[in-house]
Design a protein around this motif. Sequence first.
Motif, short mmCIF file in Angstrom:
data_model
loop_
_atom_site.label_atom_id
_atom_site.label_comp_id
_atom_site.label_asym_id
_atom_site.label_seq_id
_atom_site.Cartn_x
_atom_site.Cartn_y
_atom_site.Cartn_z
N PRO A 63 110.58 54.85 13.46
CA PRO A 63 111.60 55.19 14.45
C PRO A 63 110.97 55.64 15.76
O PRO A 63 109.76 55.83 15.86
N GLY A 67 113.84 59.93 16.25
CA GLY A 67 113.85 59.83 14.79
C GLY A 67 112.82 60.76 14.16
O GLY A 67 113.10 61.39 13.14
N HIS A 68 111.65 60.86 14.76
CA HIS A 68 110.62 61.77 14.24
C HIS A 68 111.05 63.23 14.38
O HIS A 68 110.82 64.04 13.48
N VAL A 134 112.45 59.48 7.77
CA VAL A 134 111.91 58.70 8.89
C VAL A 134 112.22 57.22 8.70
O VAL A 134 112.64 56.53 9.63
N LEU A 137 115.98 56.63 9.17
CA LEU A 137 116.33 56.70 10.60
C LEU A 137 115.83 55.49 11.36
O LEU A 137 116.50 55.00 12.27
N ALA A 138 114.66 54.96 10.99
CA ALA A 138 114.15 53.75 11.65
C ALA A 138 115.05 52.56 11.36
O ALA A 138 115.31 51.73 12.24
N GLU A 141 118.12 53.00 13.49
CA GLU A 141 117.82 52.68 14.88
C GLU A 141 117.72 51.18 15.10
O GLU A 141 118.10 50.67 16.15
N ARG A 142 117.21 50.46 14.11
CA ARG A 142 117.08 49.01 14.23
C ARG A 142 118.46 48.36 14.35
O ARG A 142 118.61 47.35 15.01
#
Length: 180
Positions: A63, A67-68, A134, A137-138, A141-142
Motif C-alpha cells: 500500500p 496504508g502503512h 497491510v 489495505l493494499a 487501494e488497488r
Amino acid sequence: MSAELWPSIPAVLRVMTGWFLLGIGLLNLAVGADGGLTGAYLVFHLMLVVGGGLLLLRYRPVPGRAGHVVAAVLVLLGMLSTAVPESSGCCMAGEAGRHGYPFPFLGTGGGLRLEPLYLASDLIFWACAGLLAVVVLALIERGLPERRTPIDLSRYAGHAEPGAMSATPDRTGENVGGLT
C-alpha cells in the motif's frame, strides 16, 4: 561484502522469516491437534501461518504511505487494547491480574511483573496481524479509482513522422523477419 549483495539480504531475511513462521505455526497446530487447541493457541498459530505465508508470496501488494500508517495504528491499538482488560489466558497463572492477548505478558497482582517471552510472542502475533492489514489495505487501494489528474494527450495523436508511410507507397514485397 560487496555492494551488489546488499539488495538481496532483505529478501533472504524475509524468506527465512516466512519459512520459520510458517513452519512453527503448522508444526504447533499439528502437535496440538490431538485436543490441546485452545482458542488463543489456535488463533496465535493460525496468525503465524498467515504471516509466514504472506512473507513467502513472490509478489506482495504494497500500500501507499497511508496504508502503512493505518496498519501501524491498528497494530498499536491491538496491542494496547488487549493489554488493558484482565485476561484469563494460559500463562502466568500465579499472578492475580494478567493482561495481554493472545498470551498474558503483564502481571499486576502484587506489583508490576513483565514476562519478556510472552511479550515477544504477542509482538510477533500483532506484527503478523499488521502484515495482514497491510496486504488487505493494499488490495483495497488497488480497487480505488485513480486519483491523479487526467492529462489531455490529444495533441500527441498521430505518427511521429507524418511522411514516413508515404515515402514507400508499395510495401507488398517487403519481408520483415519472415513475416509477409
